[in-house]
Motif scaffolding. Structure first.
Motif, short mmCIF file in Angstrom:
data_model
loop_
_atom_site.label_atom_id
_atom_site.label_comp_id
_atom_site.label_asym_id
_atom_site.label_seq_id
_atom_site.Cartn_x
_atom_site.Cartn_y
_atom_site.Cartn_z
N ALA A 316 1.26 -1.01 -0.10
CA ALA A 316 0.05 0.19 0.03
C ALA A 316 0.79 1.09 0.28
CB ALA A 316 -0.85 0.08 1.06
N LEU A 317 2.49 1.44 0.49
CA LEU A 317 2.60 2.30 0.83
C LEU A 317 3.63 1.91 -0.76
CD1 LEU A 317 4.74 4.04 1.60
CD2 LEU A 317 6.44 2.55 2.98
N ALA A 318 3.48 1.70 -1.59
CA ALA A 318 4.38 1.75 -2.37
C ALA A 318 3.36 2.01 -3.53
CB ALA A 318 4.57 0.50 -2.88
N GLY A 319 2.18 2.17 -3.37
CA GLY A 319 0.90 2.54 -4.16
C GLY A 319 0.87 3.67 -4.00
N LEU A 320 0.75 4.35 -2.63
CA LEU A 320 0.63 6.26 -2.23
C LEU A 320 1.64 6.56 -2.91
CD1 LEU A 320 -0.71 5.18 1.16
CD2 LEU A 320 -1.86 6.30 -0.56
N GLN A 321 3.33 5.79 -2.84
CA GLN A 321 3.81 6.54 -3.17
C GLN A 321 3.82 6.92 -4.92
OE1 GLN A 321 7.28 4.33 -2.08
NE2 GLN A 321 7.68 5.37 -0.51
N LEU A 322 3.37 5.84 -5.34
CA LEU A 322 3.30 5.50 -6.85
C LEU A 322 1.87 7.40 -7.12
CD1 LEU A 322 3.53 2.50 -8.18
CD2 LEU A 322 5.23 4.65 -8.92
N ILE A 323 0.64 6.85 -6.44
CA ILE A 323 -0.12 8.14 -6.41
C ILE A 323 0.73 9.93 -6.77
CG2 ILE A 323 -1.79 9.33 -4.94
CD1 ILE A 323 -3.23 6.49 -4.91
N GLU A 324 1.35 9.60 -5.07
CA GLU A 324 2.07 11.22 -4.95
C GLU A 324 3.05 11.35 -6.21
OE1 GLU A 324 3.81 10.65 -1.30
OE2 GLU A 324 1.70 11.35 -0.53
N LEU A 325 3.80 10.60 -7.17
CA LEU A 325 4.23 10.47 -7.74
C LEU A 325 3.70 11.18 -9.33
CD1 LEU A 325 7.22 8.26 -8.20
CD2 LEU A 325 7.67 10.61 -7.70
N ALA A 326 2.44 10.63 -9.57
CA ALA A 326 1.34 10.48 -10.38
C ALA A 326 0.62 11.97 -10.53
CB ALA A 326 0.67 9.75 -10.73
N ARG A 327 1.15 12.94 -9.37
CA ARG A 327 0.42 13.55 -9.12
C ARG A 327 1.26 15.07 -9.41
NH1 ARG A 327 -4.44 13.71 -7.16
NH2 ARG A 327 -5.50 13.03 -5.72
N GLN A 328 2.09 14.71 -8.66
CA GLN A 328 3.86 15.53 -9.37
C GLN A 328 3.95 15.64 -10.90
OE1 GLN A 328 7.44 14.36 -7.47
NE2 GLN A 328 8.90 15.44 -8.26
N SER A 329 3.42 14.43 -11.49
CA SER A 329 3.75 14.20 -12.96
C SER A 329 3.06 15.06 -13.80
CB SER A 329 3.78 13.17 -13.61
OG SER A 329 3.32 12.70 -14.40
N ALA A 330 1.59 15.40 -12.97
CA ALA A 330 0.13 16.09 -13.59
C ALA A 330 0.77 17.51 -13.62
CB ALA A 330 -0.57 15.72 -13.01
N GLU A 331 1.14 17.99 -12.47
CA GLU A 331 1.69 19.51 -12.13
C GLU A 331 2.66 19.82 -12.42
OE1 GLU A 331 2.43 19.14 -7.93
OE2 GLU A 331 0.27 19.30 -6.89
N GLU A 332 3.68 19.00 -12.65
CA GLU A 332 4.68 19.75 -13.81
C GLU A 332 4.98 18.67 -15.02
OE1 GLU A 332 8.38 18.02 -11.54
OE2 GLU A 332 7.37 18.75 -9.57
N GLY A 333 4.24 18.42 -15.54
CA GLY A 333 3.87 17.68 -17.59
C GLY A 333 5.39 17.50 -17.67
N ARG A 334 5.75 16.43 -17.32
CA ARG A 334 6.95 15.57 -17.42
C ARG A 334 6.76 13.61 -16.71
NH1 ARG A 334 11.36 14.90 -13.74
NH2 ARG A 334 10.76 15.73 -11.78
N ARG A 335 7.89 13.09 -17.16
CA ARG A 335 7.70 11.87 -16.59
C ARG A 335 8.70 11.54 -16.02
NH1 ARG A 335 10.34 7.14 -20.56
NH2 ARG A 335 7.73 8.02 -21.74
N ILE A 336 8.14 11.19 -14.63
CA ILE A 336 9.25 11.10 -13.42
C ILE A 336 9.86 10.15 -12.46
CG2 ILE A 336 9.28 11.25 -10.93
CD1 ILE A 336 7.25 13.74 -11.19
N PRO A 337 10.94 9.71 -13.36
CA PRO A 337 12.02 7.96 -13.18
C PRO A 337 11.63 8.04 -11.27
CG PRO A 337 13.47 10.20 -13.60
CD PRO A 337 11.79 10.69 -13.88
N LEU A 338 11.61 6.65 -11.13
CA LEU A 338 11.67 6.64 -9.35
C LEU A 338 13.12 6.20 -9.29
CD1 LEU A 338 8.56 5.48 -10.46
CD2 LEU A 338 8.73 3.36 -8.67
N ALA A 339 13.30 6.31 -8.30
CA ALA A 339 14.57 6.48 -8.04
C ALA A 339 14.88 4.72 -7.79
CB ALA A 339 14.98 7.27 -5.93
#
Length: 339
Positions: A316-339
């Motif tokens: 569930a933590l991994a899923g929430l991290q991806l949700i937060e990255l998806a929101r960041q991606s939408a705001e910044e208009g770019r694909r975000i690589p995972l560390a």
């Protein structure tokens, strides 16, 4: 018997948790933390309705199930874990990854279970999809699409459409969890999140793309789609599988059906998916019997026998991290690589 206290007696508590707890051997619905005393007494005579605080403080309660608005998940689960209880939390585990990480640390320190209610792992159609992928029926999967749409042009008064809710945090945890079960963590994520109903205080549309080399996993949901898109569409080097319609368990339980009904979890054959091979031939793939009781049976086994929990909190933590990255991606208009 594992004495179980349920906090919350809204849709989640009445249609999902209470009937599932009541139907699983080894679990006893011992109390409900709710102000809806009459509704509790009518549905489960003899089960007391108490305050959430009294339920958590009761030394006879072994397992606390949290089925309440998102913002209350973290404080209620924290109190239950500190009181020495095992805890199940409906999705999302918490509204943020930071809170989820804190709860996981507390559960480990208390030597108690913390289990996210990702019941959609036991959807009839997802079980069929999982069998196809594991059986390599489609060869290498190049495109996986999942859609979960509704047509709700008018805003409801539900807390899910208030601040702290939204479509991505409501359905995203289930859809992302299913993708992670099939393919693991991606290399990158890209999100498109919007409020398509002008007066909506929260997002009501999202498309999240997960990148795995040449494979793309596209998860999409909207509250403004009247014509159904495929629930699942898988395209691989060895063919395609397309399926429409949702697992029937939620609709049956919301309508007052029993999980003990002989046909419970069986999908209408008209909704079965179709496998298309490269030569154009087709095969109807029967959906498996869905059964959310398997989640709570797994919780009981984990508490009683020390078995692995049916869903790991870190998933569930991994899923929430991806949700937060998806929101960041939408705001910044770019694909975000995972560390």
């Amino acid at each position: 018997m594992i004495r179980t206290g349920l906090i919350g007696f809204g849709l989640g508590g009445t249609a999902f948790h209470a009937p599932l707890i009541d139907a699983v051997d080894g679990l006893e619905l011992a109390a409900v933390g709710s102000s809806r005393a009459e509704a509790v007494a009518k549905a489960y005579p003899g089960v007391p309705a108490v305050s959430p605080e009294a339920l958590i403080a009761d030394p006879a309660i072994d397992l606390v199930v949290v089925s309440t608005p998102n913002a209350t998940h973290f404080p209620l689960a924290t109190a239950a874990l500190e009181a020495g209880k095992h805890v199940v939390i409906d999705k999302p585990l918490t509204p943020s990854a930071a809170e989820a990480e804190a709860l996981i640390g507390l559960a480990e320190a208390q030597a108690r279970l913390l289990v996210p209610f990702h019941n959609r792992r036991w959807d009839s159609d997802f079980l069929a999809v999982q069998a196809l992928v594991q059986g390599d029926r489609l060869g290498e999967i190049l495109l996986f699409e999942a859609h979960w749409d509704r047509f709700r042009p008018e805003l409801s008064q539900a807390w899910k459409e208030a601040e702290g809710g939204g479509q991505l945090l409501d359905l995203g945890p289930h859809m992302i969890d299913q993708a992670l079960v099939l393919f693991g963590m991606p290399e990158a994520v890209q999100g498109d999140v919007a409020r398509q109903r002008g007066n909506s205080p929260v997002d009501d549309y999202f498309t999240v793309t997960l990148f795995y080399g040449t494979r793309r996993v596209v998860l999409a949901s909207s509250r403004m789609i009247a014509a159904a898109r495929p629930r699942f569409a898988l395209h691989g080097r060895g063919g395609s599988f397309v399926k429409y319609g949702l697992d029937p368990q939620e609709a049956a339980m919301r309508a007052g059906g029993s999980v003990r009904d002989p046909g419970h979890g069986l999908e209408d054959p008209a909704q079965y998916g179709v496998l298309t091979l490269p030569d154009g031939s087709t095969e109807t793939i029967a959906s498996e019997r869905g059964d959310y009781r398997r989640f709570y049976a797994g919780v009981a086994a984990a508490i009683r026998d020390g078995a692995a929990p049916p869903v790991a909190a870190k998933d569930a933590l991994a899923g929430l991290q991806l949700i937060e990255l998806a929101r960041q991606s939408a705001e910044e208009g770019r694909r975000i690589p995972l560390a």
